[in-house]
Write a protein that holds these residues in place. Sequence first.
Motif, short mmCIF file in Angstrom:
data_model
loop_
_atom_site.label_atom_id
_atom_site.label_comp_id
_atom_site.label_asym_id
_atom_site.label_seq_id
_atom_site.Cartn_x
_atom_site.Cartn_y
_atom_site.Cartn_z
N LEU A 192 0.88 -1.22 -0.24
CA LEU A 192 -0.01 0.14 0.11
C LEU A 192 0.93 1.25 0.11
O LEU A 192 1.75 1.26 0.60
N SER A 202 -1.99 6.53 1.98
CA SER A 202 -3.32 6.13 1.88
C SER A 202 -3.36 5.14 3.23
O SER A 202 -4.42 4.49 3.36
N ARG A 203 -2.21 4.89 3.51
CA ARG A 203 -2.24 3.66 4.64
C ARG A 203 -2.97 4.28 6.08
O ARG A 203 -3.00 5.24 6.52
N ASP A 204 -4.06 3.17 6.50
CA ASP A 204 -4.63 3.79 7.86
C ASP A 204 -3.67 3.38 9.03
O ASP A 204 -3.64 2.43 9.53
N THR A 212 -6.82 -5.88 8.40
CA THR A 212 -5.87 -5.72 7.13
C THR A 212 -5.88 -6.80 6.34
O THR A 212 -5.41 -6.42 5.01
N LEU A 260 -8.39 -5.81 3.75
CA LEU A 260 -8.00 -4.75 2.96
C LEU A 260 -6.95 -5.16 1.92
O LEU A 260 -7.00 -4.73 0.67
N GLN A 296 -7.62 -6.17 -2.01
CA GLN A 296 -7.44 -5.56 -3.40
C GLN A 296 -6.95 -6.47 -4.24
O GLN A 296 -6.94 -6.24 -5.65
N ARG A 304 -17.10 -10.40 -0.81
CA ARG A 304 -17.20 -9.35 -2.15
C ARG A 304 -18.64 -9.53 -2.60
O ARG A 304 -19.28 -8.41 -3.12
N PRO A 330 -12.13 -3.73 0.83
CA PRO A 330 -12.12 -2.36 0.02
C PRO A 330 -13.39 -2.44 -0.99
O PRO A 330 -13.10 -2.87 -2.11
N TRP A 331 -14.39 -1.98 -0.49
CA TRP A 331 -15.58 -1.89 -1.46
C TRP A 331 -15.52 -0.81 -2.58
O TRP A 331 -14.88 0.20 -2.21
N ARG A 332 -16.00 -1.00 -3.54
CA ARG A 332 -15.99 -0.04 -4.67
C ARG A 332 -16.64 1.11 -4.34
O ARG A 332 -16.14 2.37 -4.61
N GLU A 389 -17.27 3.14 -1.08
CA GLU A 389 -16.96 3.00 0.13
C GLU A 389 -18.09 2.95 1.01
O GLU A 389 -19.13 3.81 1.07
#
Lengths: 384, 255
Positions: A1, A5-7, A55, A58, A62, A161, A214-216, A218
């Motif tokens: 990542l 953008s990393r949380d 994680t 996440l 992806q 998904r 990671p939803w398309r 969000e």
Amino acid sequence: LPASSRDLRLDFFRGLALIFIFIDHIPENILSFFTIQAVEFFDAAEVFIFISGYTAALVYGQTLVSQGTLYATARILGRAWQLYVAHIFLFVMFIAEVSYTVTTFNNPMYNDEMRVGDFLDQPHVAIVKALLLQFQPTFLDILPLYILLLVIFPVVLLGLRSRPLIVLLPSFMLYLIVQATNLSVPAYPEGHVWYFNPLAWQFVFIAGAALGFPWRHERRWSRWARPVLPLALMVVAAGFIIKLSWTIHGIWDPFPGLLLKELWPVNKNNLSPIRVIPFFAAVAVVAIAVPPNAAVLRSLAAKPLVLCGQQSLEIFCLGILLSALGHFVLSEYDSAIGIQLLVNLAGILVMCLTARMLDWYKTMGRMQAGFAAARSSAGNRLGK
Amino acid sequence: MRWRVWAGGLAQRALLAAGLVLSVVLRFSSAFGGALPCDVPDELMQVDDKLPHLAERLRAEQPVRIIAIGGASTTGLAAGSSDLAYPHRLQEILTRWYPSSSITVVNRGVPRQTARQMLERFPTDVIPEDPVLVIWETGTTDAVRGVGVDDFAATLQAGIDELKAHDIDIMLVDLQFSHSTTTVIDFEQYLNALHRVGDVNDVNVFPRFEMMRYWSEQNVFNFDGVAKDERASLAAKVYECIAGKLADAVRVALR
């Protein structure tokens, strides 16, 4: 990542959980009065499993979206294998330590009890059981859970998904069945069960995964969290007051342990609702109170914890070894408070420095790969 | 519990030099007078809960039957004979103190048993004997075998419930201490669970672990470098001290 953008909350709190696990695994450690389990019903284990689920969804979510199911599955199983090897490594270290102690042991008052050391009676059985993750000595019980959860994770991801509820609902139902029936997974030796009952603990991991996928479009989970914030705050505060009173009662008997007779013992094997409800309340509170890129998370002071969280597997294993070493030093030489603090400090320092070193090593590796890719694409162009 | 452990540790270290001198003196005196240096700090002799049924029986000068259920250290194997184990010693002391009642302490120790296995023996080895007090020595095997600490606590709770339902007084005895085992086995969570079970049920827990640790740190009893044939007599002395302290605790609980 990409770093931007990393949380950072994930890294920070997972790093903190790893430090707490190190501290809590040293018996009679003064600093364990200052870790999460002293003031809340849950402890670092929930934090670690939840963030690991988050994680995993996440990262592999992806991969699933961009590179397909097969490759995502291969990567997840590759990670599970890595964890398995790390677990067996820790197990061998543990066996070495215990075997030495037990075989050089000559206290007649204990000989009869120590003879039960099952792995010395039947090493061939014990080792096979360890390879099957059925023999889990104390403190070597969280990685087997993580491994098992990763092995089923490809299916979880595919379900997530299509629709989160087809995963979340069965997961929650299974959790409820465990609460109602005490269903557990047998372990070795005979009569033992998995310390972290995977049938119950899967719920924390899968809940984390549902939030982390990671939803398309969000999904605004935090929008759901906001209305329940007052309730969540109350639960966390009540948990804090009750658990703190128990801790003080344990130290100083005349101080009353609030609701102690009613609530104790709080089952950890099966993840009692008394643990899991305050935990999710705390997650909601933290998710709203701490934004993903809060300045405090990017500060120099938070950096060591963030680095530990980013190298979680290595730092987790190191922490387990260091707490065994710390325990040995304290019980073998001196356990005065000054020495205890020194042992804690040294351990945390070693964990943070190792995380820093691993970060450097992996960054160099990525740069190397980047150079190689650039060179080969340049070569291709020249060849044309 | 942990505070006591910690505060005790501080006190010990503060008095370490004095303690060393003391233990040398006591050893010297024991060589001549036969007295045992069983002393422990006062905080380890704190007894909060009463033994009402035992007190009533003694007051009425009726016969008293006490069951000692436990593991290897109850049987007294390490000392070589059950006459040297703590239950027999306890019977001798209590008989001396309360001569008007006939006092029997029955030894129901079986080596290498977990709390669960002991609980399973209650219907055959404990309840039919109609005891007025049960001394339950447990936890060591559970810790060595790594029995889940939640299960351990639940087993203790079930045992206490069963004994209370039969109007039997209870005294729990916690784990054995040994220096070299503490480095590989995590006793703390079992000790904490045992003491907390005692706490929430108003049952006394006899802090054997801390006492043995104290003796070990004061070098009163040290098994390192002791010849094989002398180990049994040293173990017998430890059991005798345990019995003496246990008798003291019973007497305080009867007041």
